[in-house]
Design a protein around this motif. Structure first.
Motif, PDB file in Angstrom:
ATOM      1  N   SER A 151       0.819  -1.216   0.000  1.00 24.06           N
ATOM      2  CA  SER A 151       0.000   0.000   0.000  1.00 24.06           C
ATOM      3  C   SER A 151       0.851   1.263   0.000  1.00 24.06           C
ATOM      4  N   SER A 152       2.090   1.148   0.450  1.00 25.66           N
ATOM      5  CA  SER A 152       3.015   2.293   0.444  1.00 25.66           C
ATOM      6  C   SER A 152       3.745   2.445  -0.889  1.00 25.66           C
ATOM      7  N   GLY A 153       3.488   1.537  -1.830  1.00 32.24           N
ATOM      8  CA  GLY A 153       4.124   1.615  -3.138  1.00 32.24           C
ATOM      9  C   GLY A 153       5.576   1.170  -3.139  1.00 32.24           C
ATOM     10  N   LEU A 154       5.962   0.375  -2.139  1.00 28.30           N
ATOM     11  CA  LEU A 154       7.348  -0.067  -2.028  1.00 28.30           C
ATOM     12  C   LEU A 154       7.540  -1.527  -2.419  1.00 28.30           C
ATOM     13  N   LEU A 155       6.453  -2.223  -2.672  1.00 29.41           N
ATOM     14  CA  LEU A 155       6.496  -3.620  -3.096  1.00 29.41           C
ATOM     15  C   LEU A 155       5.354  -3.839  -4.078  1.00 29.41           C
ATOM     16  N   LYS A 156       5.653  -4.452  -5.211  1.00 27.14           N
ATOM     17  CA  LYS A 156       4.606  -4.729  -6.193  1.00 27.14           C
ATOM     18  C   LYS A 156       3.637  -5.778  -5.646  1.00 27.14           C
TER      19      LYS A 156
END
Length: 193
Positions: A151-156
Motif C-alpha cells: 500500500s506504500s508503493g514499495l512492493l509490487k
C-alpha cells in the motif's frame, strides 16, 4: 518436491505449539519422502524438526558453519551433516540442495534467511516455492507489514504471490506443489535507463 529447506529458531520459544509443529513438519516431510534440509542444530525448533524427520526414518541433512557447531550444538544423528566455513556458504548450499523453503517461527536469523531467499526469487535467481507456516498467528504482523509495503508503493502486489502462507502443514505443502511463479513486469520492460 524431493527436498525442502526449513528455516527456524535455535531456541524453542515459550509456546509449546512451536515445538509440536516443528516436530510434526519433520514427520510429514519424512512420511512423504521429502528430505529435510536445515541448519544442522540439535537444539531449539531446528532440533525438533530434525527429530520429527528422523522419527520416521526420513532423510535429514544439516548444514552448519564450523563456528556454530558448539553454539547451536550440531546434531550428531543426521543422515548427513555438512560443515561449511561461513553463513553465506551455508545459505547458498541450503538453496542448492532444496526444491522449496518453509519458515517456521524464529528470530533474526530466520527472518534474514526468509527475506534473502524471497529477494533471490524477486530477482529471478530462482523459481522455487517459499512458504510461511503461520503457527498460532506468529507471522500475522509480518503479513500485515507486507500489505503495508504494497500500500506504500514499495512492493509490487504481484510479489506477494511469491510468499505462500498457511497455518496448516498439509495446505502449505499443497500450495507449494501447485506454485506458479507470478508474472511481474521487469525493470528492463519499464524503459528505465
Amino acid at each position: 518436491m524431493k527436498s525442502i529447506c526449513v528455516f527456524c529458531a535455535s531456541s524453542l520459544g515459550n509456546d509449546p505449539i512451536y515445538s509440536e509443529t516443528a516436530f510434526e513438519l519433520g514427520k510429514f516431510l519424512a512420511e512423504n519422502q521429502i528430505a529435510l534440509i536445515y541448519g544442522g542444530a540439535q537444539v531449539g525448533l531446528m532440533g525438533k524438526v530434525a527429530a520429527g524427520t528422523l522419527s520416521q526414518n526420513g532423510k535429514a541433512i544439516g548444514i552448519i558453519p564450523e563456528f556454530l557447531k558448539t553454539k547451536e550444538i550440531a546434531h550428531a544423528s543426521l543422515t548427513e551433516l555438512i560443515t561449511v566455513k561461513t553463513m553465506h556458504e551455508r545459505k547458498a548450499l541450503m538453496h542448492d540442495k532444496s526444491d522449496a523453503f518453509i519458515a517456521l517461527p524464529g528470530g533474526f536469523g530466520t527472518m534474514e534467511e526468509l527475506f534473502e531467499i524471497l529477494t533471490w526469487a524477486q530477482l529471478s535467481l530462482h523459481q522455487k516455492p517459499i512458504g510461511i507456516l503461520n503457527v498460532n498467528g506468529f507471522y500475522d504482523p509480518l503479513i500485515q507489514l507486507v500489505e503495508t509495503m504494497i500500500s506504500s508503493g514499495l512492493l509490487k502486489q504481484e510479489y506477494k504471490g511469491m510468499l505462500l502462507i498457511s497455518d496448516s502443514i498439509e495446505d502449505l505443502i499443497s500450495q507449494m506443489n501447485l506454485y506458479e511463479v507470478p508474472f511481474v513486469t521487469k525493470w528492463n520492460e519499464l524503459n528505465i535507463h
